[in-house]
Design a protein around this motif. Structure first.
Motif, PDB file in Angstrom:
ATOM      1  N   PRO A 178      -8.695   2.048   2.846  1.00  0.00           N
ATOM      2  CA  PRO A 178      -8.578   2.105   4.123  1.00  0.00           C
ATOM      3  C   PRO A 178      -7.219   2.870   4.717  1.00  0.00           C
ATOM      4  CG  PRO A 178      -8.881  -0.017   3.399  1.00  0.00           C
ATOM      5  CD  PRO A 178      -8.616   0.650   2.284  1.00  0.00           C
ATOM      6  N   ALA A 179      -7.540   3.671   5.872  1.00  0.00           N
ATOM      7  CA  ALA A 179      -5.998   4.266   6.520  1.00  0.00           C
ATOM      8  C   ALA A 179      -5.478   3.358   7.319  1.00  0.00           C
ATOM      9  CB  ALA A 179      -6.763   5.346   7.418  1.00  0.00           C
ATOM     10  N   ILE A 180      -6.109   1.991   7.559  1.00  0.00           N
ATOM     11  CA  ILE A 180      -5.552   0.854   8.244  1.00  0.00           C
ATOM     12  C   ILE A 180      -5.163  -0.101   7.397  1.00  0.00           C
ATOM     13  CG2 ILE A 180      -5.721  -0.937  10.061  1.00  0.00           C
ATOM     14  CD1 ILE A 180      -7.862   0.830  11.553  1.00  0.00           C
ATOM     15  N   ARG A 181      -3.842  -0.335   6.990  1.00  0.00           N
ATOM     16  CA  ARG A 181      -3.270  -1.528   6.018  1.00  0.00           C
ATOM     17  C   ARG A 181      -2.132  -1.936   6.807  1.00  0.00           C
ATOM     18  NH1 ARG A 181      -2.838   2.452   1.166  1.00  0.00           N
ATOM     19  NH2 ARG A 181      -2.298   4.111   2.684  1.00  0.00           N
ATOM     20  N   PHE A 182      -1.767  -3.147   6.491  1.00  0.00           N
ATOM     21  CA  PHE A 182      -0.763  -3.913   7.117  1.00  0.00           C
ATOM     22  C   PHE A 182       0.130  -4.174   6.201  1.00  0.00           C
ATOM     23  CE2 PHE A 182      -4.460  -4.448   9.925  1.00  0.00           C
ATOM     24  CZ  PHE A 182      -3.941  -4.122  11.023  1.00  0.00           C
ATOM     25  N   ALA A 183       1.533  -4.247   6.621  1.00  0.00           N
ATOM     26  CA  ALA A 183       2.648  -4.661   5.818  1.00  0.00           C
ATOM     27  C   ALA A 183       2.521  -6.239   5.319  1.00  0.00           C
ATOM     28  CB  ALA A 183       3.827  -4.542   6.270  1.00  0.00           C
ATOM     29  N   GLY A 184       2.536  -6.324   3.924  1.00  0.00           N
ATOM     30  CA  GLY A 184       2.430  -7.539   3.590  1.00  0.00           C
ATOM     31  C   GLY A 184       1.120  -8.215   2.956  1.00  0.00           C
ATOM     32  N   GLU A 185       0.175  -7.135   3.175  1.00  0.00           N
ATOM     33  CA  GLU A 185      -1.413  -7.539   2.990  1.00  0.00           C
ATOM     34  C   GLU A 185      -1.674  -6.487   1.944  1.00  0.00           C
ATOM     35  OE1 GLU A 185      -3.727  -8.028   6.311  1.00  0.00           O
ATOM     36  OE2 GLU A 185      -2.387  -9.254   7.348  1.00  0.00           O
TER      37      GLU A 185
END
Length: 360
Positions: A339-346
């Motif tokens: 995914p182009a959308i990724r969140f820090a710490g996940e």
């Protein structure tokens, strides 16, 4: 637990726009029910295949559930109503009028579930003289004016490499749906989204539409800075018949390159308007024709110039940068783009795409 955990999505769409939208929701933890006809999403049959599945289908349907329903039958309708009862989002991509004939238009669905966010994706929208006109991406790009500036040196339009109106619609539909879900937090009410591929694509011409939108002449590739009319926003052929690009507007890059080439006498041409840089373009064409693509890549390595080699997709995925960013992953039955959308710490790991009717 993803950002959309707890959100239930009913997805009746096929091919590209809707499945891309709901795949992005599934990547973030949404429970996506892919409702398919007995024949399945046509993307299931699109080559190439890996691990027994279409790579196209897997790329846009990972992490979803699949249920086969005949929506012309009483049993199929009843099962869909069961799914709708506690759903948050309903996505469909049929031609306008189809859902009403089946009994699942927004009026009927929202009467049963007032909090549902209902998104219809079509080529030209639910109303207007074009609403029932059949079209896929190429036709909508043509009517939106995009194909006219996706042309070769002789001005002939060519088939674009990216299904831009499909992707624009998927992203627009996703954004609108998330906005509606946020709005529902305040009002408790769902909403209806009429998302058209044509409408979604038009704003993507913001950097070139100026004169045309104001009633003037349309942009032409040969004279528009962002379309090939400028020397430093241009594609050049190399000695091995491959290609490189210069891709910047800032004059500092022209200064840096012409200094390195010992031709600062040509710098004033870079300051001219697009369409008046023919002498500089000709010089750069002659220059780039003297080395291979890979030789130029090495030559530019220590130069502060917006330069890139033109890679094919296999070369693109093989770049160290792709590995460093973790953008190509293996899992879920084959290779996938992360995914182009990724969140820090996940963390994210690829889920498999469902076989037809796996969750009946």
């Amino acid at each position: 637990m993803g950002k959309l955990s707890g959100i239930k999505v009913i997805d009746l769409s096929v091919f590209l726009p809707g499945p891309m939208m709901t795949m992005m929701m599934a990547d973030q933890g949404a429970e996506v029910w892919k409702v398919e006809s007995p024949a399945g999403d046509p993307a299931r049959d699109q080559e190439p295949f890996e691990g027994g599945q279409s790579v196209w289908f897997r790329a846009l349907n990972r992490g979803k559930k699949s249920i086969v329903l005949d929506l012309k039958s009483a049993a199929g309708k009843a099962r869909l109503w069961d799914l709708i009862e506690n759903a948050d989002v309903f996505v469909e991509g049929f031609r306008p009028g189809v859902m009403a004939r089946l009994g699942f238009d927004y009026a009927a669905v929202s009467a049963r579930n007032p909090g549902i966010v209902y998104c219809s994706i079509s080529a030209f929208g639910q109303e207007g003289e074009m609403a029932h006109h059949p079209a896929h991406d190429l036709a909508t790009q043509a009517l939106a004016g995009f194909l006219s500036i996706n042309d070769g040196p002789d001005g002939t339009p060519v088939v674009p490499g990216v299904a831009a109106s499909d992707m624009a619609a998927g992203l627009t539909a996703l954004s609108a749906t998330l906005m509606a879900l946020l709005g529902r937090e305040r009002t408790g009410k769902g909403d209806y989204i009429d998302c058209a591929m044509f409408d979604s694509l038009l704003p993507w011409s913001a950097h070139t539409m100026g004169l045309a939108i104001a009633g003037g002449d349309p942009p032409r590739s040969a004279s528009q800075r962002s379309l090939g009319g400028a020397a430093f926003y241009q594609v050049y052929e190399t000695a091995d018949k491959r290609h490189v690009v210069l891709g910047a507007r800032e004059l500092k890059f022209a200064h840096n390159l012409l200094t390195a080439l010992g031709r600062m006498d040509l710098y004033p041409i870079a300051e001219r308007p697009a369409g008046e840089q023919g002498e500089l373009i000709a010089f750069l064409r002659q220059t780039f024709a003297t080395k291979t693509r890979d030789e130029w890549t090495l030559w530019f390595a220590d130069k502060d110039v917006a330069f890139s080699p033109v890679l094919d997709l296999r070369e693109a995925f093989a770049q160290p940068h792709v590995a460093e960013r973790g953008l190509l992953v293996t899992g879920g039955g084959g290779h996938m783009v992360a995914p182009a959308i990724r969140f820090a710490g996940e963390s994210w790991s690829p889920a498999s795409a469902p076989e037809l009717g796996a969750d009946d």
